[in-house]
Design a protein around this motif. Structure first.
Motif, PDB file in Angstrom:
ATOM      1  N   THR A 102     -81.577  10.139 -13.670  1.00 49.78           N
ATOM      2  CA  THR A 102     -81.648   9.754 -15.078  1.00 49.78           C
ATOM      3  C   THR A 102     -81.699  10.952 -16.010  1.00 49.78           C
ATOM      4  O   THR A 102     -81.287  10.854 -17.158  1.00 49.78           O
ATOM      5  CB  THR A 102     -82.873   8.852 -15.359  1.00 49.78           C
ATOM      6  N   GLN A 103     -82.190  12.072 -15.548  1.00 53.79           N
ATOM      7  CA  GLN A 103     -82.254  13.291 -16.362  1.00 53.79           C
ATOM      8  C   GLN A 103     -81.277  14.339 -15.836  1.00 53.79           C
ATOM      9  O   GLN A 103     -81.448  15.518 -16.095  1.00 53.79           O
ATOM     10  CB  GLN A 103     -83.685  13.859 -16.344  1.00 53.79           C
ATOM     11  N   GLY A 104     -80.282  13.905 -15.068  1.00 52.27           N
ATOM     12  CA  GLY A 104     -79.318  14.830 -14.497  1.00 52.27           C
ATOM     13  C   GLY A 104     -79.875  15.605 -13.316  1.00 52.27           C
ATOM     14  O   GLY A 104     -79.306  16.579 -12.889  1.00 52.27           O
ATOM     15  N   GLY A 116     -91.514   3.242 -11.325  1.00 49.17           N
ATOM     16  CA  GLY A 116     -91.426   1.804 -11.534  1.00 49.17           C
ATOM     17  C   GLY A 116     -90.323   1.116 -10.755  1.00 49.17           C
ATOM     18  O   GLY A 116     -89.454   1.737 -10.154  1.00 49.17           O
ATOM     19  N   ALA A 117     -90.399  -0.210 -10.787  1.00 51.24           N
ATOM     20  CA  ALA A 117     -89.379  -1.049 -10.170  1.00 51.24           C
ATOM     21  C   ALA A 117     -88.109  -0.984 -11.010  1.00 51.24           C
ATOM     22  O   ALA A 117     -88.136  -0.589 -12.175  1.00 51.24           O
ATOM     23  CB  ALA A 117     -89.875  -2.488 -10.069  1.00 51.24           C
ATOM     24  N   LEU A 118     -87.010  -1.380 -10.415  1.00 49.35           N
ATOM     25  CA  LEU A 118     -85.719  -1.375 -11.110  1.00 49.35           C
ATOM     26  C   LEU A 118     -85.406  -2.767 -11.617  1.00 49.35           C
ATOM     27  O   LEU A 118     -85.525  -3.746 -10.880  1.00 49.35           O
ATOM     28  CB  LEU A 118     -84.618  -0.914 -10.156  1.00 49.35           C
ATOM     29  N   GLY A 119     -84.998  -2.854 -12.875  1.00 51.16           N
ATOM     30  CA  GLY A 119     -84.647  -4.131 -13.464  1.00 51.16           C
ATOM     31  C   GLY A 119     -83.163  -4.414 -13.377  1.00 51.16           C
ATOM     32  O   GLY A 119     -82.350  -3.530 -13.083  1.00 51.16           O
ATOM     33  N   ASN A 120     -82.798  -5.655 -13.641  1.00 46.48           N
ATOM     34  CA  ASN A 120     -81.392  -6.054 -13.654  1.00 46.48           C
ATOM     35  C   ASN A 120     -80.620  -5.231 -14.675  1.00 46.48           C
ATOM     36  O   ASN A 120     -81.074  -5.044 -15.804  1.00 46.48           O
ATOM     37  CB  ASN A 120     -81.261  -7.537 -13.990  1.00 46.48           C
ATOM     38  N   LYS A 123     -78.260   1.099 -14.096  1.00 49.53           N
ATOM     39  CA  LYS A 123     -77.002   1.758 -13.733  1.00 49.53           C
ATOM     40  C   LYS A 123     -77.260   2.741 -12.599  1.00 49.53           C
ATOM     41  O   LYS A 123     -78.276   3.438 -12.574  1.00 49.53           O
ATOM     42  CB  LYS A 123     -76.393   2.462 -14.938  1.00 49.53           C
ATOM     43  N   ALA A 124     -76.311   2.769 -11.663  1.00 52.75           N
ATOM     44  CA  ALA A 124     -76.502   3.595 -10.485  1.00 52.75           C
ATOM     45  C   ALA A 124     -75.171   3.922  -9.816  1.00 52.75           C
ATOM     46  O   ALA A 124     -74.151   3.279 -10.073  1.00 52.75           O
ATOM     47  CB  ALA A 124     -77.389   2.863  -9.487  1.00 52.75           C
ATOM     48  N   LYS A 125     -75.239   4.917  -8.971  1.00 56.03           N
ATOM     49  CA  LYS A 125     -74.168   5.202  -8.015  1.00 56.03           C
ATOM     50  C   LYS A 125     -74.715   4.781  -6.661  1.00 56.03           C
ATOM     51  O   LYS A 125     -75.863   5.080  -6.346  1.00 56.03           O
ATOM     52  CB  LYS A 125     -73.829   6.693  -7.988  1.00 56.03           C
ATOM     53  N   ILE A 151     -80.057   6.520  -9.225  1.00 56.60           N
ATOM     54  CA  ILE A 151     -80.288   5.825 -10.488  1.00 56.60           C
ATOM     55  C   ILE A 151     -79.835   6.733 -11.630  1.00 56.60           C
ATOM     56  O   ILE A 151     -80.321   7.847 -11.769  1.00 56.60           O
ATOM     57  CB  ILE A 151     -81.779   5.478 -10.671  1.00 56.60           C
ATOM     58  N   THR A 152     -78.889   6.255 -12.450  1.00 61.32           N
ATOM     59  CA  THR A 152     -78.402   7.052 -13.578  1.00 61.32           C
ATOM     60  C   THR A 152     -78.956   6.581 -14.917  1.00 61.32           C
ATOM     61  O   THR A 152     -79.046   7.359 -15.858  1.00 61.32           O
ATOM     62  CB  THR A 152     -76.854   7.057 -13.618  1.00 61.32           C
ATOM     63  N   GLU A 153     -79.294   5.288 -15.008  1.00 61.76           N
ATOM     64  CA  GLU A 153     -79.900   4.750 -16.231  1.00 61.76           C
ATOM     65  C   GLU A 153     -80.838   3.613 -15.844  1.00 61.76           C
ATOM     66  O   GLU A 153     -80.386   2.558 -15.393  1.00 61.76           O
ATOM     67  CB  GLU A 153     -78.821   4.250 -17.189  1.00 61.76           C
ATOM     68  N   HIS A 154     -82.135   3.848 -16.008  1.00 67.95           N
ATOM     69  CA  HIS A 154     -83.147   2.889 -15.575  1.00 67.95           C
ATOM     70  C   HIS A 154     -83.311   1.770 -16.598  1.00 67.95           C
ATOM     71  O   HIS A 154     -83.444   2.020 -17.789  1.00 67.95           O
ATOM     72  CB  HIS A 154     -84.477   3.621 -15.379  1.00 67.95           C
TER      73      HIS A 154
END
Length: 165
Positions: A102-104, A116-120, A123-125, A151-154
């Motif tokens: 998420t921060q590169g 934390g947990a990941l929500g619907n 964004k990810a690879k 994870i690219t965008e939580h």
């Protein structure tokens, strides 16, 4: 078997990819649970990476690529990995590696308890292995295993309803 690897960008839905939230149901007793998510590729090109690597469009009469209403009707696939591989192969089971991009950052692991947990819609690879059996093999169809997630965008988990597999 041919081993093919796919790395693709998209979004995660119903992600249960950590030991703290793995799927434990009556059908996962043999594997002591499983790690899984619905992966919605960012584009047709990203979905085609899976198809080109041998991901099946259908398996045992079930469509493997489906439209998901939770993702606005976009097409996606289920990716999973057993907690304990049924054949006891240690490297084929256990939680997938989950990285925080998420921060590169590069090799920073995502910490479920801190981050934390990941929500619907997170964004990810994803990286997946697809094992395509050779002609004449006893294995009937391709086997797909979720290997890693970056994870690219939580998106914060907000108690989304559970996906029924």
């Amino acid at each position: 078997m041919a081993n093919n690897y796919v790395t693709a960008e998209g979004e995660l839905y119903y992600p249960k990819i950590f030991p703290q939230n793995k799927e434990v149901r009556e059908w996962t007793t043999k594997t002591e649970g499983s790690y899984n998510t619905v992966f919605i590729p960012a584009s047709d090109e990203e979905l085609n990476k899976f198809l080109d690597a041998g991901f099946p469009k259908e398996s045992m009469g079930n469509q493997m690529i489906k439209e998901y209403s939770v993702a606005g009707g976009r097409k996606g696939i289920k990716l999973k990995r057993p907690h304990v591989h049924p054949a006891g192969i240690e490297d084929f089971g256990g939680a997938p590696k989950v990285l925080d991009f998420t921060q590169g950052q590069g090799e920073k692991l995502w910490d479920f308890d801190v981050d934390g947990a990941l929500g619907n819609g997170t964004k990810a690879k994803v990286k997946a292995s697809i094992y395509v059996p050779e002609k004449g093999s006893k294995t009937k169809g391709a086997i797909t295993r979720l290997d890693a997630v970056a994870i690219t965008e939580h998106v914060e988990h907000k108690g989304e309803s559970e996906m029924v597999w």
